[in-house]
Design an enzyme around this catalytic site. Structure first.
Site, PDB file in Angstrom:
ATOM      1  N   ASN A   1      -8.430 -25.229  -8.735  1.00 32.93           N
ATOM      2  CA  ASN A   1      -7.415 -24.207  -8.942  1.00 32.93           C
ATOM      3  C   ASN A   1      -7.783 -23.095  -7.994  1.00 32.93           C
ATOM      4  O   ASN A   1      -8.747 -22.383  -8.209  1.00 32.93           O
ATOM      5  CB  ASN A   1      -7.441 -23.716 -10.385  1.00 32.93           C
ATOM      6  N   GLY A   2      -7.011 -22.984  -6.929  1.00 38.89           N
ATOM      7  CA  GLY A   2      -7.357 -21.946  -5.976  1.00 38.89           C
ATOM      8  C   GLY A   2      -6.805 -22.238  -4.623  1.00 38.89           C
ATOM      9  O   GLY A   2      -5.856 -23.003  -4.480  1.00 38.89           O
TER      10      GLY A   2
ATOM     11  N   LYS B   1       1.651  -2.739   5.525  1.00 41.88           N
ATOM     12  CA  LYS B   1       0.247  -2.985   5.217  1.00 41.88           C
ATOM     13  C   LYS B   1       0.102  -4.119   4.221  1.00 41.88           C
ATOM     14  O   LYS B   1      -0.477  -3.943   3.152  1.00 41.88           O
ATOM     15  CB  LYS B   1      -0.423  -1.716   4.692  1.00 41.88           C
TER      16      LYS B   1
ATOM     17  N   GLU C   1       5.999   2.838  -6.105  1.00 45.38           N
ATOM     18  CA  GLU C   1       4.883   2.749  -7.034  1.00 45.38           C
ATOM     19  C   GLU C   1       4.442   4.125  -7.481  1.00 45.38           C
ATOM     20  O   GLU C   1       3.462   4.654  -6.990  1.00 45.38           O
ATOM     21  CB  GLU C   1       3.693   2.041  -6.385  1.00 45.38           C
TER      22      GLU C   1
ATOM     23  N   MET D   1       4.756   5.521   8.519  1.00 42.10           N
ATOM     24  CA  MET D   1       6.049   4.959   8.892  1.00 42.10           C
ATOM     25  C   MET D   1       5.864   3.605   9.589  1.00 42.10           C
ATOM     26  O   MET D   1       4.765   3.150   9.773  1.00 42.10           O
ATOM     27  CB  MET D   1       6.866   5.923   9.742  1.00 42.10           C
TER      28      MET D   1
ATOM     29  N   CYS E   1      -2.501 -23.948 -10.498  1.00 43.22           N
ATOM     30  CA  CYS E   1      -2.445 -24.860 -11.609  1.00 43.22           C
ATOM     31  C   CYS E   1      -3.285 -24.430 -12.781  1.00 43.22           C
ATOM     32  O   CYS E   1      -3.933 -23.413 -12.771  1.00 43.22           O
ATOM     33  CB  CYS E   1      -3.024 -26.160 -11.138  1.00 43.22           C
TER      34      CYS E   1
END
Lengths: 1525, 523
Positions: A248-249, A972, A921, A492, A23
């Site tokens: 908020n969290g 991961k 990435e 893998m 929020c």
């Protein structure tokens, strides 16, 4: 709009317990003068300007929740209840009641309320109907709206003061809540504060509650909150604020905190409450959200006598252990209170008030934003963003931000802001906490050494065999840890059989899968941000939480939780007046057979309780008695059973649990033991095995036993930090008992009894099977078999006698044979036959092996069978495979992890098919954006945006069909990545904007996504960059992923990928590959069910991946809800991969996962092979569709009724699995869409950029120069410059326009992501300030920010820009006249910047560019920085202690630095008018130059030096690497 | 395992082979091990595969990466333990196995495989040399006894394993010594018979009784045998040679290869002073000075060539129905499958010539003795799809023809008939449930159950069968009081238990249809 009825309970895989929210929040206060209605008005204005942080559901008029907390406006109430005689202010309370709409039910509840008030001796004064206007609210909200009434209560005479009255009101409220259950909610019940809230959007709040518009509603302070929930279910009471906080969290350790609070309840006592205390227990409301639970505890602590800052400091301690500069009293306070309560750990910005004091606190890692200003009239506004209130520059007194772990306090009596140090010192000096702590606490090193009392005769081999050790465990887990002090890395995915389908007696640990943070909160980087981490563990009794006394610190403290054998003996034979240890046997006599385990378990719990009752403050659960006659039970079962037994009995806190077991041997094993309540572990067989390893020369020759043990302990410690940080938890103390796991394959009864509260969604085995397997392990060792060798293993690497793997020699060779050679084109339809050359017959063999043998014995989908929808349809009527393949993509495997050849081959193949390949990435070479001569296209359709932002430039983004935000990776989840320097060759480095030979780090979190509203922001930013591309979010399957997916849909993504926990990796710790994430079948089904329940399914495309191999897998995936399918390992196998699992070693012998030029030459893969494989998979799916009677693929999607449990499975364990929740179909109208049917939401329509693009049209086309401005800008204008930059990159490529072509001046408080992706040729000059993410992904443009001329404050002492500035910037320049927040220039790989001060973690993970800091820095500067240069103007000479020097050197300026540094400072002065810059330059030779510290990564320096030695000018290399892209 | 990246730096160095021109004059082993340093370097080439295809390629499931690594690290003692854990007789397979492991080695995809077989032999020989292979009799005897008929590799393996379980084992062998075809088919150049004797001596010292020259079914009835023992295992091999049904087959000078090889091996035994059964006068077969035609391109045929070369044949020609393949790789069996034919062999290196793609259509002769072989070219990839090439007929001169085209099934006369065990459609002994025949208490393993195969397969068969027999005899020689607590006994899941044990023996692949023996699986 369809009317959604709230699901009252968990249904199918959906469980409301998984809901998250996030929020925007704000605190507005008036420091001096009378209470005023202006505070309310300002708060509501702030709330409205935070609207974009909240969310709407399927019904756009229904918000997720908004609310406000005020002081009780006495004048207003006196007028409102005219005729009632109100006691003086403070002697009456107002209870806000959410009552049932049904009049009969309401009458009952009201009667309950009245009776309770009366029975507690108070007087009900009045029922006030709260006037509401529901014309503006959404249908969903209206349908669920409660009747809201306020009950006024007068204090009885016997209550001495207002605090006592507050306590009494609290008692009344708890009694009503306990008796009324779900029928009633009481948002506030106080004589000081009052709450107005509901399922509203921010603008609706004052319209709905006319009270809020009444000028008599005056207050000194107000808390407001706008909620973003992951669901769309109507829930009025879940809106914030609660009674004392707005939050908020996310509390990551919630499960543990709840359990520990329960355990504490039995020993709570308070003089203030006296007998009333019993009435409020249980303190925690059942099923409440994390924020509400936090509120419950805070409230108890405050009402029982602690001040609110005190209570907040207890619950959210800062990272104090590694601090050297902390006030000793404050440190003592934290030390002492760590014995009382574990941290409520997780990202959090909490604003709090008790009606007298107000304030805010930020978590130790600063993972939520908070900015404040104070104006000249005494108003203070603190909010998630700056600029939420318009304040004229000349009225601003001060500005600041919430810093990590800091408290921000408003003292309304003194009329001032109390800074963190003072606030904490006040609290810390309340008692001599430091003294109490040092007197009472005992460190384990202080205990005397002891010899074992009982001689140890059991041979090692028997123990190893009985505990299920294998050669693999010794060779691949223990030896590397002992040799190197860290957990081994592997590659893998995990294709081994689920534990519940295994015949290899897997340990109980392997049924538990680690949970991890994704989207709703960030994981932590335990290496680079180790300053916030702590492994310190304590054992001993805990006492009454509500009092304070020195003996509360009687704890035995250890630096970390792994005990070596001699340390355990110290503990076992402790002779200390306050500690008493008892050792309990967790083995059972073999003659009792398998039933003996349950008997022993029962007795064990009874004995434990008895010992605790008799004062044992340390319980050691031990399987040392294992031998021919005694079988060991699973150590995890023993720990969890005793833990929960004691929790239930309410005596858990009187003792610490220690486990002495031969069984645990991997990081995951240790983590589960701690997660279920063990404070310390002695894995003695692991230590005793070291001799054998040394003997087998598996350890370095010079390594002695002592050192090897130390290294193992170190390795486990590091691994544990990594494990807990995956969930965003930073202390082992709060991880202990937090149960951050999901069970896969354990029956409900077992879970409910011994692992209470753990998710276990497919049923499975119970005590019977566990004891059977324990005995089977036992019989490996006893009686002694004819062979003395340990079993070979086969979990990590395939072995014929080992665990079953889905990828095995059979499936791999058959798949490869099917795509090679000139086999028959088979049944391919005409269009695709031309492109493929595979043999259908061989593929069928592969599919049969993979489906019927491999998958059937290993994965959940193997336990399913199909139920045809009707008669089979002719094959020719079924959608063609050439159309089905368009739903296929290849997984995100980066260039870098894959060789260039393999990466491009995949792209060509998928482009030929009309499917999609994924960059992964690592960026993409722009030469691939144009087609090859033969028509092939090497461009990947999906461009991934991951946490490292490698190669993410505006040019990259505009060349995508889909932009994928990687939140997690199956192998991961919750972790970052690392590309070792030897894999970074010149080509890779160029594409990633880095330096060849220097390793690269991807952080575990996206530093611009700490919560769901941040994700919404990044989605918005990416849409700006490329409005034509769809935006995808990649998640990993775990309990609650469906809820996150719903949040992703509400954040306006087009596409969500659900990855199975079994997915692959190029490098990841062993424990992550095997220990984290659950099968996709569960996550996908949960996603489908949750999206349907929320009416969000039609808005988003769902993709699934993870060990996809065959057409059957595809059909199962579709039936469970997937539109699209990702494949990674299988296409690599088609290209020649043989699952060497050496991707991380750069030695791939088939040239796929390597950058070694010699090995890359061995690559023999062709696009045809991938095409052939994909077409065959589609064809298999097509044939299955025909047999199911389904013609169109889209008709498969979500039809889980066509799946059933295969009762032919007779496996003794697997048949206990219950898939009914996975196959559950929520009850829906027949016409409710079960798949994506809608286009994206038009979120960009109101972007400021359209106007900029319009005005720049000539500049865009012809390059004509343009000067615009000043353009007013506000915090609601987000990602300004994004669309404009996309237009430039699309027309002019990476080089953009010449510098200075477009110059735009702005004024005001800019919203988040100001100047995102800014392209070359654009200059933004802002007078005002900006929020978080300024200059995100800066791609060559120039940004400058300076305060307006009229401000009263000194710019260099005040905030000008938010957190996470220049994240992932690749080129360009930025100048900020003032202070920046946390993580300035994080992951910068090429931009140059100047700023006048930064918060913590500056220049984190930087790989290129130059940063000049002309003022103070926070802690942990340069963590993970592997390239680029930072110059810090270190006036106070304190920089060295704030810098993380792990990778960098701190030097004085060299002569050649002047020419780089001075022009940058000069430009800063010129663009921002900075006085600091001017002064430094004027004093340059008179002392200023000497004050600069140059921060440069050692590796980077070394590589540059090598380059320069080999005749290339160092500068050229640095510039080249910085400017590329 | 091994050394990271060593496969890029170190080249394969296989067995040290003696010069063909020299070795063709004697009957000694034609190859030798490399020195220890080289062997360790060769072990270093192992790549520590995530999926070791070699391990799968080996019918025994030898833990190849594991012991490659041990050799690389010089841990010979652990290596032999690791090797013995899956293979009772590594000194045999280290010499005469066609090494399907090496063709499955991941390095074989684009380089030279690890020299696995050599390392296996080296481990075994090192162990014998160091005195690590010593009799290890069982600690306790169960009181049960087992008869094993046939002392070939399957019989030896089943006997060794059952003896280790504590049962008393007697091996009945009709020939004069142990080893089966390893002794009478395989030439000494590949396997010197002392190697077999060395192992059998160990087995005898462990308590196994070997009775030679006893032909069960003739010298001793099956009934007598069953009376004397608690279980009976048939391991008599697949000894009925496959014949050629073509005109002229009746001519003299045309023999089954095995008849020739038996004589040659006995001749060598006689020469070396070992016990041997003399050939009946008039039945001698000799290649000396002859034009020898060997029909069939397999190992048996190669052994015929080897012997013919040593006898001094005038010429040797092998006729192989299969096609020659281009580039040295056999497209019919891509990696990781073993090639059906290799371009050359030890025997052809010593002399003789192979003609690919030829099918014999008849024999011609004079005076009842063969003088010519009629043949034609064929195309096709297997014996089932051969197509004659029109007009390709040709004639070869030959006065000794050896037929080496495989074996049909076990001999049915005698033991098999007497016991009345069911046969499958190929004439092999049918074993419905694992290794149990249709007759209670009678088990079968090896070639007589699955058809002709490799020594390594025979050992694997023997090991698996032993687990089943042991189970039938009441389990392991554990403390009898606790027998009921043995693995899985309380669960009442007999089948799972059996599977467990077979898997524990290292012989069942995950997913393999353990209970349907090959006999019932084939079409």
């Amino acid at each position: 709009m369809r009317n959604v009825t709230p699901p009252p309970e968990a249904t199918g895989l959906y469980d409301p317990a998984n809901e998250h929210d996030a929020c925007g929040l704000a605190l507005v206060a008036k420091l001096w003068g009378e209470a005023t209605h202006a505070v309310v008005e300002k708060a509501l204005e702030a709330l409205e300007n935070l609207e974009h942080r909240g969310a709407e559901g399927a019904d756009p008029n229904t918000g997720d929740g908004a609310g406000i907390l005020l002081q009780i406006p006495d004048a207003f109430f006196r007028a409102a209840v005219a005729g009632v005689e109100l006691p003086p202010s403070g002697r009456y309370g107002v209870g806000v009641c959410f009552l049932p709409a049904d009049p009969e039910r309401r009458a009952e509840v009201e009667q309950l309320i009245e009776e309770t008030i009366e029975s507690e001796g108070q007087r009900r004064l009045w029922w006030r109907d709260v006037p509401v206007d529901d014309r503006y609210v959404g249908d969903t909200a209206r349908a669920a709206a409660p009747v809201i009434r306020q009950v006024l209560v007068a204090a009885s005479e016997d209550l001495p003061d207002q605090d006592a009255f507050e306590r009494k009101l609290y008692v009344i409220r708890r009694l009503i809540e306990r008796a009324g259950g779900r029928a009633v909610a009481l948002p506030s019940f106080s004589s000081r504060t009052i709450v107005y809230k509901g399922m509203l959007t921010a603008p609706q709040l004052p319209r709905y509650f006319s009270d809020l518009r009444d000028p008599r509603v005056a207050t000194h302070l107000a808390l407001v909150h706008s909620r973003f929930s992951t669901n769309t279910f109507p829930s009025w009471e879940l809106a914030h604020p609660f009674r004392m906080i707005a939050h908020n969290g996310e509390v990551n350790t919630l499960r543990g905190n709840i359990n520990w609070m329960r355990a504490r309840e039995s020993q709570l006592a308070s003089e203030l409450f006296g007998d009333d205390l019993a009435k409020v227990i249980p303190v925690l409301q059942e099923g409440a959200s994390d924020s509400a639970t936090f509120d419950n505890v805070l409230e108890l602590l405050v009402l029982s006598g602690r001040s609110i800052p005190h209570a907040v400091m207890m619950m959210v301690p800062e990272a104090y252990r590694t601090r050297t500069d902390l006030d000793p009293d404050v440190k003592g306070f934290y030390d002492f209170h760590s014995c009382l309560m574990e941290p409520w750990d997780g990202p959090a910005a909490v604003v709090f008030t008790d009606g007298r004091v107000a304030g805010a606190v930020l978590d130790r890692n600063g993972l939520r934003p908070g900015r404040w200003i104070q104006d000249t009239e005494g108003y203070v506004v603190l909010a998630s963003e700056t600029g939420v209130l318009t304040v004229a520059p000349e009225h601003i007194q001060r500005k600041g931000r919430l810093a990590p772990g800091k408290v921000f306090l408003l003292d309304l009596e003194e009329g001032r802001i109390v800074d963190d140090e003072e606030a904490k010192r006040r609290v810390a000096r309340g008692q001599p906490y430091a003294e109490w702590y040092s007197q009472s606490v005992v460190h384990i090193d202080d205990l005397p050494d002891r010899e074992p009392r009982v001689p140890r005769i059991e041979p090692l081999r028997s123990k190893q065999l009985a505990f299920g050790y294998s050669q693999e465990d010794l060779r691949m887990i223990i030896a590397p840890m002992a040799a190197k002090g860290e957990e081994p890395v592997a590659s893998m995915g995990n294709d081994a059989a689920l534990a519940v389908m295994s015949d290899r007696q897997p340990a109980l640990f392997s049924y538990f899968k680690q949970l991890f943070a994704q989207v709703t909160n960030p994981p932590i980087d335990p290496l680079r941000e180790s300053v916030v981490m702590s492994l310190q563990a304590g054992v001993g009794a805990e006492r009454n939480l509500l009092t304070e006394s020195p003996d509360q610190a009687h704890q035995l403290v250890m630096d970390q939780p792994i005990l070596r054998n001699h340390e355990l003996e110290k503990l076992r034979q402790v002779s200390h007046d306050v500690f008493d240890a008892a050792t309990l046997d967790i083995t059972w006599p073999i003659e009792k057979g398998p039933d003996g385990m349950e008997i022993r378990l029962f007795d064990l719990c009874t004995e434990a309780a008895m010992y605790v009752d008799n004062g044992a403050s340390i319980l050691i659960l031990s399987d040392r008695n294992l031998g021919p006659e005694r079988v060991a039970m699973p150590s995890l079962l023993a720990v969890a059973a005793v833990h929960h037994h004691l929790v239930r009995r309410g005596t858990r806190l009187r003792t610490g649990l220690v486990i002495e077991s031969g069984e645990p041997r991997s990081i995951h094993d240790m983590a589960t033991l701690i997660g279920y309540g063990a404070s310390a572990i002695n894995p003695y067989v692991m230590f005793e095995s070291l001799d054998e390893l040394a003997d087998h020369s598996l350890l370095p020759v010079d390594l002695d036993q002592e050192e090897a043990e130390k290294r193992i302990v170190k390795a486990i410690g590091k691994g544990l930090m990594k494990t807990i940080s995956k969930m965003g938890i930073s202390t082992i103390q709060s991880y202990c008992g937090a149960q951050i796991f999901e069970a896969v394959g354990l029956e409900r009864e077992l879970i409910d009894r011994h692992f209470t509260g753990t998710a276990s969604r497919i049923g499975g085995i119970g005590l019977d099977q566990l004891s059977t397997e324990a005995m089977e392990r036992h019989f490996r060792a006893y009686p002694r078999t004819d062979r003395d060798l340990l079993p070979v293993g086969g979990v990590l690497q395939w072995r014929r006698d080992g665990e079953r793997h889905m990828w095995n020699p059979d499936t791999i060779s058959k798949l490869q044979h099917s795509v090679r050679g000139a086999g028959a084109a088979g049944p391919l339809d005409a269009e695709t036959a031309a492109s493929g050359n595979g043999s259908w017959a061989t593929y069928e063999e592969f599919a049969e092996t993979a489906n019927d043998e491999a998958t059937r014995g290993a994965a959940l989908r193997g336990l399913m069978k199909f139920r045809p929808a009707g008669d089979p349809v002719p094959l020719e009527d079924v959608e063609l495979s050439s159309s089905i393949v368009k739903r296929f993509s290849t997984g995100a495997m980066s260039l870098g992890s894959l060789s260039r050849e393999a990466h491009e081959t995949l792209a060509i193949a998928m482009n030929r098919l009309g499917g999609k390949s994924n960059t992964g990435e690592g960026g993409e070479d722009p030469v691939r954006y144009a087609p090859d001569e033969n028509g092939d296209l090497r461009r990947s359709a999906i461009k991934q945006v991951a946490s490292g932002r490698f190669g993410v430039t505006i040019h990259y983004l505009v060349n995508a069909d889909q932009l994928q935000i990687k939140m997690a990776q199956g192998a991961k989840p919750g972790e970052g990545g690392q590309l070792p320097g030897h894999k970074v060759d010149a080509y890779i480095a160029r594409i990633r904007n880095s330096t060849p030979g220097v390793g690269l780090i991807s952080p575990p979190p996206h530093h611009d996504i700490y919560s769901i509203e941040d994700l919404k922001q990044l989605i918005y930013d990416l849409r700006c960059a490329n409005p034509q591309a769809s935006v995808s979010v990649k998640l990993v399957s775990e309990v609650g992923v469906g809820t996150v997916a719903a949040g992703v849909a509400k954040a306006n993504a087009d596409h969500v990928t659900i990855s199975g926990g079994e997915g692959g990796t190029g490098a990841s710790p062993q424990s992550s590959i095997h220990g984290a994430g659950v099968p996709w079948e569960i996550g996908l089904a949960e996603t489908q069910q949750t999206l349907l329940l929320n009416d969000l399914r039609s808005r988003i495309t769902v993709e699934v991946d993870g060990q996809m191999k065959t057409g059957r897998d595809v059909v199962v995936g579709a039936l469970l809800g997937a539109d699209e399918f990702g494949f990674s390992t299988a296409p690599l196998v088609a290209l020649g991969c043989v699952m060497m699992r050496v991707c991380h070693l750069n030695t791939c012998p088939v040239g796929i996962a390597t950058q070694d030029p010699v090995l890359r030459e061995r690559f023999r893969g062709t696009p045809d092979q991938v095409v052939s494989y994909m077409v065959n998979v589609a064809e298999e799916a097509r044939r299955l569709m025909a047999s199911l009677g389904i013609r169109r693929f889209e008709d498969l999607i979500g039809r889980s009724d066509l799946l059933d449990m295969d009762e032919a499975i007779e496996h003794w364990k697997a048949r206990k699995v219950d898939l009914s929740q996975v196959l559950h179909m929520p009850e829906m109208p027949a016409d409710a869409p079960r798949r994506r049917t809608r286009g994206p939401e038009p979120v960009l329509d109101d972007s400021l950029d359209w106007e900029l693009v319009r005005r720049a049209s000539a500049a865009l086309e012809t390059g004509e120069t343009l000067r615009v401005g000043p353009v007013p800008v506000r915090n609601v204008n987000r990602a300004v410059g994004g669309i404009l930059s996309g237009e430039i990159a699309r027309r002019h490529g990476a080089g953009g326009l010449p510098e200075g072509t477009i110059e735009i001046a702005f004024s005001g408080s800019a919203g988040q992501s100001f100047g995102a992706w800014l392209a070359p040729g654009v200059t933004f000059a802002l007078r005002g300030e900006t929020n978080d993410y300024t200059g995100k992904g800066l791609s060559g443009g120039i940004i400058s920010v300076r305060p307006p001329e009229t401000v009263l404050f000194r710019p260099e002492e005040n905030m000008i820009v938010g957190n996470t500035v220049l994240y992932g910037a690749t080129a360009g320049r930025a100048f900020f006249r003032g202070l920046a927040g946390e993580r300035f220039a994080v992951r910068n790989s090429g931009a140059c910047a100047a700023v006048e001060g930064v918060g913590d973690h500056g220049c984190e993970y930087m790989t290129g560019g130059r940063v000049v800091v002309l003022g103070p820095t926070g802690r942990n500067f340069a963590a993970g920085m592997s390239g680029g240069v930072a110059y810090v103007y270190d006036v106070g000479r304190r920089f060295a202690e704030r810098c993380n020097a792990e990778l960098v050197d701190l030097d004085l300026l060299a002569p050649e630095d002047d020419e780089k540094l001075r022009p940058l400072i000069a430009e800063h002065g010129q663009r921002t008018g900075s006085l600091v810059a001017r002064n430094i330059l004027s004093q340059w030779e008179k002392g200023a130059r000497e004050r600069f510290v140059k921060v440069m990564p050692r590796e980077y320096k070394r590589v540059l030096a090598e380059r320069s030695a080999s005749q290339q000018p160092a500068e050229a290399v640095a510039e080249a690497s910085g400017a590329a892209g | 395992m091994g050394e990271l990246g060593a496969f890029l730096k170190i080249h394969r160095v296989g067995f040290d082979k003696r010069d063909p021109g020299e070795r063709v004059h004697d009957y000694k082993q034609y190859f030798a091990l490399q020195g220890e340093e080289e062997l360790r370097r060769q072990g270093a080439r192992c790549m520590d595969c995530g999926i070791p295809f070699c391990h799968e390629g080996c019918p025994l499931g030898n833990l190849i990466p594991d012991w490659n690594d041990l050799v690389y690290r010089g841990r010979w003692r652990e290596a032999i333990d690791e090797l013995h854990s899956t293979n009772n007789f590594p000194e045999f397979t280290g010499r005469i196995c066609p090494a399907p492991c090496e063709s499955a080695c991941v390095l074989a995809i684009n380089s030279d495989p690890v020299t696995i077989e050599q390392i296996e032999m080296a481990i075994a020989e090192r162990a014998f040399a160091e005195g690590w292979v010593v009799p290890d009799p069982p600690a306790r005897r169960t009181g049960k006894s087992v008869a094993v008929v046939g002392a070939g590799p399957a019989g030896m393996a089943v006997a060794a394993e059952l003896n280790r379980c504590g049962h008393q084992v007697v091996v009945y062998e009709r020939d004069e010594g142990p080893g089966g075809l390893m002794r009478f088919g395989v030439p000494d150049a590949k396997l010197e018979k002392s190697i077999i004797d060395r192992r059998v001596s160990i087995l005898e010292q462990e308590g196994i009784e070997f009775l030679y020259g006893v032909d069960v079914g003739r010298d001793l009835t099956a009934g007598e045998l069953r009376d004397q023992h608690d279980a009976l295992v048939i391991a008599i091999g697949s000894r009925v040679s496959r014949d050629l049904d073509v005109p002229g087959r009746e001519l003299s000078g045309i023999h089954y290869a095995m008849d020739y090889l038996y004589q040659r091996n006995r001749w060598v035994a006689a020469r070396e002073g070992r016990p041997f059964k003399p050939t009946e006068p008039g039945a001698e077969i000799s290649a000396a000075g002859k034009r020898v035609i060997v029909i069939g391109g397999g190992d048996t045929g190669m052994d015929c060539i080897s012997n013919s070369n040593r006898e001094g044949a005038r010429s040797v020609v092998m006729l192989d129905v299969y096609q020659e393949f281009e580039g040295g790789t056999d497209p019919r069996s891509p990696w990781p499958l073993p090639p059906k034919r290799t371009p050359s062999t030890y025997a052809l290196d010593e002399g003789g010539k192979r003609r690919w793609g030829t099918e014999v259509t008849g024999f011609g002769g004079e005076d009842g003795h063969v003088t010519h072989v009629y043949a034609r070219q064929v195309t096709g990839t297997s014996s089932r799809d051969l197509t004659p090439v029109p007009g390709s007929q040709f004639v070869l001169e030959g006065d000794l023809v050896l037929i080496a085209i495989g074996f049909e099934h076990p001999e049915h006369d005698g033991l098999v008939a007497e016991l009345g065990v069911d046969l499958d459609h190929r004439g092999n002994i049918r074993t419905e449930m694992t290794y149990r025949t249709s007759v209670s208490g009678v088990f079968a393993c090896g070639d007589n159950r699955i058809g002709q195969s490799l020594v390594v397969t025979a050992i694997a068969e023997g090991r698996k069968c032993a687990r089943v027999v042991n189970r039938a005899l009441g389990g392991t020689p554990m403390d009898q009081d606790r027998e009921l607590l043995a693995i899985g006994a309380w669960s009442g899941e007999e089948d799972r238990t059996l599977r467990h044990e077979a898997e524990a023996a290292g012989t069942v692949r995950p997913g393999e249809q353990f209970f349907s023996g090959p006999g019932t699986r084939s079409p």
